[in-house]
Design a protein around this motif. Structure first.
Motif, PDB file in Angstrom:
ATOM      1  N   ILE A  37      68.940 195.884  73.270  1.00  0.00           N
ATOM      2  CA  ILE A  37      69.809 195.850  74.332  1.00  0.00           C
ATOM      3  C   ILE A  37      69.106 196.877  75.498  1.00  0.00           C
TER       4      ILE A  37
ATOM      5  N   PHE B 133      65.668 202.048  75.103  1.00  0.00           N
ATOM      6  CA  PHE B 133      65.852 203.234  74.178  1.00  0.00           C
ATOM      7  C   PHE B 133      65.862 202.601  72.727  1.00  0.00           C
ATOM      8  N   GLY B 134      65.947 201.373  72.559  1.00  0.00           N
ATOM      9  CA  GLY B 134      66.079 200.824  71.224  1.00  0.00           C
ATOM     10  C   GLY B 134      67.352 200.554  70.844  1.00  0.00           C
ATOM     11  N   ASN B 135      68.284 200.623  71.665  1.00  0.00           N
ATOM     12  CA  ASN B 135      69.619 200.176  71.341  1.00  0.00           C
ATOM     13  C   ASN B 135      69.943 198.799  70.890  1.00  0.00           C
TER      14      ASN B 135
END
Lengths: 116, 115
Positions: A96, A99-101
């Motif tokens: 999402i 940053f790779g969240n």
């Protein structure tokens, strides 16, 4: 809008037979799919996963199948045992942010009862 | 073994009270999550955090806030509890890094009743 659906709220299977739990999704950007198992008064525990680039993953008695064209996955348990009686949630992972969240979107769950 | 500990198994609160639900994990995980589980609705994400003092809204953040002052601890706050917040609350944690699958590990849950 429900992006991950489990259309069967409950399922009863005879001990020793195959249990098949189904899950449908709508978002083609999900990259992993997971199954969690939940006993009463406990938190969900991870069971098995599959990458979106695979169509099958097996771990002992548990096999997950993914049909990307149908946006459908299923969990097969063979042979079913009384200890498999639990609620099973399917979940899908989406990324999402830059940053790779990541987050998981869960289905509504299927209560599996194994009849001795 | 990963351990995610929720401070209370059962809580009973009155409408309008401020409620704190605490969660601690011992695996040095960057990500922490709060979900609620309701019959027929599955697990729905309320808030998550990917670092100390960082928070992101999930799918149902209304009526809730969170706090993450230390990496291992993530608190869910109901500013003014209402009866529709009666639910099972589940905390989870996972590592960060989207190139691999990071399993979320769950606590045992807190069953909150708001009267």
């Amino acid at each position: 809008d429900q992006q991950v659906k489990q259309n069967s709220p409950s399922l009863s299977v005879q001990e020793g037979r195959i249990s098949i739990l189904n899950c449908d999704y709508t978002n083609s950007m999900f990259d992993y799919f997971l199954w969690y198992k939940k006993y009463p008064a406990e938190g969900p525990t991870f069971l098995i996963s599959i990458s979106s680039i695979k169509d099958k993953n097996e771990d002992g008695r548990f096999t997950v199948f993914l049909n990307k064209s149908a946006k459908h996955l299923s969990l097969h348990i063979v042979p079913s045992q009384p200890g498999d009686s639990a609620v099973y949630f399917c979940a899908a992972r989406g990324i999402i942010s830059n940053f790779g969240n990541e987050k998981l979107t869960f289905g509504t769950g299927t209560r599996l009862t194994i009849i001795p | 073994d990963v351990k995610v500990t929720q401070s209370s198994r059962y809580l009973v609160k009155r409408t309008g009270e401020k409620v704190f639900l605490e969660c601690v994990q011992d695996m040095d995980h960057e990500n922490m999550f709060w979900y609620r589980q309701d019959p027929g609705l599955g697990l729905r994400l309320i808030y998550f955090s990917y670092d100390v003092k960082m928070k992101e809204k999930g799918d149902i953040p209304e009526g809730y806030s969170v706090s993450r002052e230390k990496k291992e601890r993530f608190s869910l706050i109901l500013e003014s509890a209402s009866t529709n917040q009666t639910s099972m609350y589940l905390c989870a944690s996972s590592s960060l890094g989207y190139l691999k699958l990071n399993i979320q590990y769950f606590g045992a849950g807190t069953r909150l009743s708001v009267l």
